[in-house]
Design a protein around this motif. Structure first.
Motif, PDB file in Angstrom:
ATOM      1  N   VAL A  89      69.106 -70.141 -27.499  1.00 38.71           N
ATOM      2  CA  VAL A  89      67.034 -70.008 -27.522  1.00 38.71           C
ATOM      3  C   VAL A  89      67.112 -69.854 -25.105  1.00 38.71           C
ATOM      4  N   VAL A  90      68.543 -70.081 -24.614  1.00 39.58           N
ATOM      5  CA  VAL A  90      67.967 -68.983 -23.615  1.00 39.58           C
ATOM      6  C   VAL A  90      68.254 -67.906 -23.698  1.00 39.58           C
ATOM      7  N   LEU A  91      69.361 -67.932 -24.416  1.00 38.25           N
ATOM      8  CA  LEU A  91      69.756 -66.297 -24.392  1.00 38.25           C
ATOM      9  C   LEU A  91      68.760 -65.044 -24.888  1.00 38.25           C
ATOM     10  N   ASP A  92      67.988 -65.680 -25.653  1.00 37.45           N
ATOM     11  CA  ASP A  92      66.687 -65.824 -25.899  1.00 37.45           C
ATOM     12  C   ASP A  92      65.095 -65.406 -25.606  1.00 37.45           C
ATOM     13  N   ASN A  93      65.852 -66.296 -23.890  1.00 40.44           N
ATOM     14  CA  ASN A  93      64.204 -66.084 -23.314  1.00 40.44           C
ATOM     15  C   ASN A  93      64.933 -65.176 -22.037  1.00 40.44           C
ATOM     16  N   PRO A  94      65.998 -65.150 -21.603  1.00 37.11           N
ATOM     17  CA  PRO A  94      66.120 -64.738 -20.264  1.00 37.11           C
ATOM     18  C   PRO A  94      65.450 -64.590 -19.465  1.00 37.11           C
ATOM     19  N   SER A  95      64.521 -63.448 -19.680  1.00 35.33           N
ATOM     20  CA  SER A  95      63.112 -63.618 -18.855  1.00 35.33           C
ATOM     21  C   SER A  95      63.036 -65.065 -17.928  1.00 35.33           C
ATOM     22  N   LYS A  96      62.677 -66.265 -18.522  1.00 35.69           N
ATOM     23  CA  LYS A  96      62.081 -67.770 -18.580  1.00 35.69           C
ATOM     24  C   LYS A  96      63.409 -68.197 -17.243  1.00 35.69           C
ATOM     25  N   PHE A  97      64.303 -68.074 -18.171  1.00 34.23           N
ATOM     26  CA  PHE A  97      65.379 -69.103 -17.867  1.00 34.23           C
ATOM     27  C   PHE A  97      65.945 -68.401 -16.032  1.00 34.23           C
ATOM     28  N   VAL A  98      66.037 -67.372 -15.904  1.00 37.37           N
ATOM     29  CA  VAL A  98      66.010 -66.305 -14.451  1.00 37.37           C
ATOM     30  C   VAL A  98      65.154 -66.356 -13.936  1.00 37.37           C
ATOM     31  N   THR A  99      64.271 -67.451 -14.393  1.00 37.42           N
ATOM     32  CA  THR A  99      62.952 -67.663 -13.365  1.00 37.42           C
ATOM     33  C   THR A  99      63.437 -68.761 -12.152  1.00 37.42           C
ATOM     34  N   ILE A 100      63.504 -69.671 -13.678  1.00 41.17           N
ATOM     35  CA  ILE A 100      63.650 -71.532 -13.476  1.00 41.17           C
ATOM     36  C   ILE A 100      64.991 -71.603 -12.613  1.00 41.17           C
ATOM     37  N   ILE A 101      66.270 -70.328 -13.063  1.00 39.02           N
ATOM     38  CA  ILE A 101      67.262 -70.765 -11.901  1.00 39.02           C
ATOM     39  C   ILE A 101      66.937 -70.094 -10.647  1.00 39.02           C
ATOM     40  N   SER A 102      66.297 -68.827 -10.872  1.00 37.01           N
ATOM     41  CA  SER A 102      66.658 -68.324  -9.289  1.00 37.01           C
ATOM     42  C   SER A 102      65.689 -69.012  -8.276  1.00 37.01           C
ATOM     43  N   ASP A 103      64.458 -69.877  -8.687  1.00 33.18           N
ATOM     44  CA  ASP A 103      63.732 -70.262  -7.975  1.00 33.18           C
ATOM     45  C   ASP A 103      64.454 -72.298  -7.404  1.00 33.18           C
ATOM     46  N   ALA A 104      65.100 -72.460  -8.211  1.00 34.13           N
ATOM     47  CA  ALA A 104      66.535 -73.463  -7.851  1.00 34.13           C
ATOM     48  C   ALA A 104      67.396 -72.583  -6.983  1.00 34.13           C
ATOM     49  N   ILE A 105      67.824 -71.496  -7.424  1.00 29.80           N
ATOM     50  CA  ILE A 105      68.744 -71.233  -6.223  1.00 29.80           C
ATOM     51  C   ILE A 105      68.298 -71.277  -4.621  1.00 29.80           C
ATOM     52  N   SER A 135      79.509 -60.994 -23.519  1.00 27.89           N
ATOM     53  CA  SER A 135      78.737 -59.704 -22.748  1.00 27.89           C
ATOM     54  C   SER A 135      77.442 -60.089 -23.529  1.00 27.89           C
ATOM     55  N   ARG A 136      77.000 -61.074 -24.101  1.00 30.77           N
ATOM     56  CA  ARG A 136      76.063 -62.143 -24.721  1.00 30.77           C
ATOM     57  C   ARG A 136      74.413 -62.331 -23.323  1.00 30.77           C
ATOM     58  N   ALA A 137      75.371 -62.878 -22.219  1.00 29.30           N
ATOM     59  CA  ALA A 137      74.648 -63.576 -21.388  1.00 29.30           C
ATOM     60  C   ALA A 137      74.308 -62.768 -19.731  1.00 29.30           C
ATOM     61  N   LYS A 138      74.841 -61.890 -20.214  1.00 27.15           N
ATOM     62  CA  LYS A 138      75.166 -60.614 -19.121  1.00 27.15           C
ATOM     63  C   LYS A 138      73.242 -60.265 -18.499  1.00 27.15           C
ATOM     64  N   ASP A 139      72.654 -60.322 -19.493  1.00 26.66           N
ATOM     65  CA  ASP A 139      70.943 -59.863 -18.822  1.00 26.66           C
ATOM     66  C   ASP A 139      70.423 -61.644 -17.663  1.00 26.66           C
ATOM     67  N   ILE A 140      71.166 -62.200 -17.738  1.00 22.77           N
ATOM     68  CA  ILE A 140      70.599 -63.402 -17.280  1.00 22.77           C
ATOM     69  C   ILE A 140      71.175 -63.386 -16.136  1.00 22.77           C
ATOM     70  N   TYR A 141      72.756 -63.553 -15.816  1.00 21.54           N
ATOM     71  CA  TYR A 141      73.491 -62.646 -15.328  1.00 21.54           C
ATOM     72  C   TYR A 141      72.855 -61.901 -14.047  1.00 21.54           C
ATOM     73  N   ASP A 142      72.645 -60.350 -14.688  1.00 20.19           N
ATOM     74  CA  ASP A 142      72.162 -59.609 -14.080  1.00 20.19           C
ATOM     75  C   ASP A 142      71.234 -59.623 -12.983  1.00 20.19           C
ATOM     76  N   GLY A 143      70.157 -60.247 -13.586  1.00 20.23           N
ATOM     77  CA  GLY A 143      68.803 -61.097 -13.165  1.00 20.23           C
ATOM     78  C   GLY A 143      69.079 -62.045 -11.847  1.00 20.23           C
ATOM     79  N   LEU A 144      70.477 -62.926 -11.622  1.00 20.42           N
ATOM     80  CA  LEU A 144      70.628 -63.338 -10.470  1.00 20.42           C
ATOM     81  C   LEU A 144      71.512 -63.389  -9.896  1.00 20.42           C
ATOM     82  N   ILE A 145      72.641 -62.090 -10.274  1.00 17.41           N
ATOM     83  CA  ILE A 145      73.852 -61.579  -9.656  1.00 17.41           C
ATOM     84  C   ILE A 145      73.468 -61.928  -7.933  1.00 17.41           C
ATOM     85  N   ASP A 146      72.418 -61.219  -7.280  1.00 18.38           N
ATOM     86  CA  ASP A 146      72.527 -61.475  -5.525  1.00 18.38           C
ATOM     87  C   ASP A 146      72.374 -61.925  -4.903  1.00 18.38           C
TER      88      ASP A 146
END
Length: 426
Positions: free
Chosen positions: A184-200, A243-254
């Motif tokens: 479910v997370v891998l299918d919604n990468p943008s939303k998860f990235v936003t949540i975790i980015s704000d958390a960081i 590799s399936r988590a790549k979109d999420i890691y790419d969105g948070l890599i910095d």
């Protein structure tokens, strides 16, 4: 204690590793060119470990005391532990004193009273690095992405956690949302990235090193030779799944200081394809070839190499466990008959061999700076009443056992026995 700086894809590490009763510091100004990284092994299970006295009352054994108290065998409080083996605890201290990392878990409802900040600060001064594994959403993510109200509540808890971390005086590691790479997370990468980015943004400080931890998912069979795995067999790894988590890691890599993954494996567990209900699990047993246990040390080398090449960040394995019980469905009913079909030490030799075969030099060459065993002690009530993916094996996740009886005793006893050779770790 160490500090990592990521700059122009160069990992600069300043480290201090406590050796015996004294400390020594070393510095690596350009680890990419020198090809040498400090490597340490740690342990997990909590800030304190739950033991019991003769009356069944709880005695909390401090992880920091276990590392730093050179006279732990003579500690009058710990001597009240049921069946306390002073010589064995002293021997354990002699090993644990060399550990680099110690891991504490924070769940959704964590309380500051769980964490002894003063003790953590003492450990940092002694050259240790605390690791906080922040398991907030956890398995609830399998049921769907959090609502806006749930995200707001999460960030309120994040602010509370930031206040705690600010009291920890020195470098610390924060592992955010381990095992996040559910479908479910891998299918919604943008939303998860936003949540975790704000958390960081809330949680990170100059001395808080942050990572997002994936599960090593995918095929593991020796006889599985799917092309997508990318190796001679899938026991060696599954590049497609990794590799399936790549979109999420790419969105948070910095915002990430390093990449992390976890390993949990057992001879039996719930059947992933048909897990059963919460209270009535459907168990599945595996052969050694089906779970690729003999290939696990090489798989660790492969996944660390793969993740570094993909993200150009250091790699860490914050928790690893090999459950040490085995199940033989002798009556063929597809159910676990506890006493008759469970061999509580059936996988100990296998676990010992895996840890012995781990090639730390190869892992270091892959820019991995360490790993930690998930549980130091077996817990006879681990996740009791919870989902218990490993079913009865939940009580055998540690590398040290005692005479405590699964599901009957409330805590561990003091007649501890090492299930693996600890000199391989420390």
């Amino acid at each position: 204690m160490f500090k990592m700086i990521i700059k122009n894809s160069v990992w600069i590490v300043i480290s201090a590793l406590l050796i015996g009763c004294g400390g020594s510091s070393s510095s690596i100004k350009n680890s990419e060119e020198e090809g040498v990284l400090p490597f340490g092994v740690g342990f997990g299970g909590g800030a304190s470990f739950k033991f019991q006295d003769e009356n069944g009352d709880t005695i909390w054994l401090s992880a920091v005391d276990l590392m730093l108290d050179d006279d732990i065998a003579d500690n009058s409080y710990y001597q009240n532990i049921k069946n306390f083996d002073a010589d064995k605890f002293q021997e354990l201290h002699n090993y644990i004193s060399h550990a680099r990392y110690f891991t504490m878990w924070l769940t959704e409802g964590w309380e500051e009273s769980w964490i002894d900040v003063d003790a953590i600060n003492r450990a940092i001064k002694a050259g240790k690095t605390p690791v906080f594994v922040y398991w907030y959403f956890g398995d609830k993510l399998a049921d769907g992405m959090p609502s806006d109200d749930e995200v707001d509540a999460y960030h309120q808890v994040n602010q509370k956690l930031r206040e705690l971390l600010d009291k920890v005086e020195g470098e610390k590691i924060l592992i955010i949302e381990p095992e996040f790479n559910k479908d479910v997370v891998l299918d919604n990468p943008s939303k998860f990235v936003t949540i975790i980015s704000d958390a960081i943004d809330i949680l990170k400080s100059s001395d808080t090193l942050v990572s997002l931890c994936m599960t090593d998912t995918g095929n593991r069979g020796v006889n599985q030779t799917y092309e997508k795995c990318g190796y001679d067999n899938c026991a060696l790894g599954d590049k497609y799944e990794w590799s399936r988590a790549k979109d999420i890691y790419d969105g948070l890599i910095d915002k990430l200081d390093f990449i992390s993954f976890q390993e949990m494996i057992g001879q039996f567990s719930r059947d992933p394809a048909d897990p059963g209900s919460w209270d009535d699990p459907n168990p599945k047993a595996y052969s050694d070839d089906e779970i690729g246990i003999d290939y696990l040390p090489k798989r660790l080398e492969n996944i660390s190499s793969y993740l570094y090449k993909l993200y150009h960040k250091p790699i860490y394995l914050p928790y690893m466990t090999i459950a040490t019980a085995t199940w033989n469905d002798s009556d063929g009913d597809g159910k676990i008959d506890d006493d008759d079909e469970i061999d509580k030490s059936g996988y100990e030799a296998k676990a010992n061999q895996v840890y012995r075969d781990i090639n730390t030099t190869a892992l270091r060459d892959n820019h991995m700076f360490g790993y930690s065993v998930m549980e130091l002690f077996d817990n006879p009530r681990h996740d009791y009443g919870g989902y218990q993916f490993f079913i009865n094996n939940e009580y055998h996740l540690g590398i040290i056992k005692s005479s405590a009886v699964d599901e009957e005793d409330n805590a561990t006893n003091g007649d501890i026995e090492f299930k693996i050779d600890l000199d391989m770790l420390w």
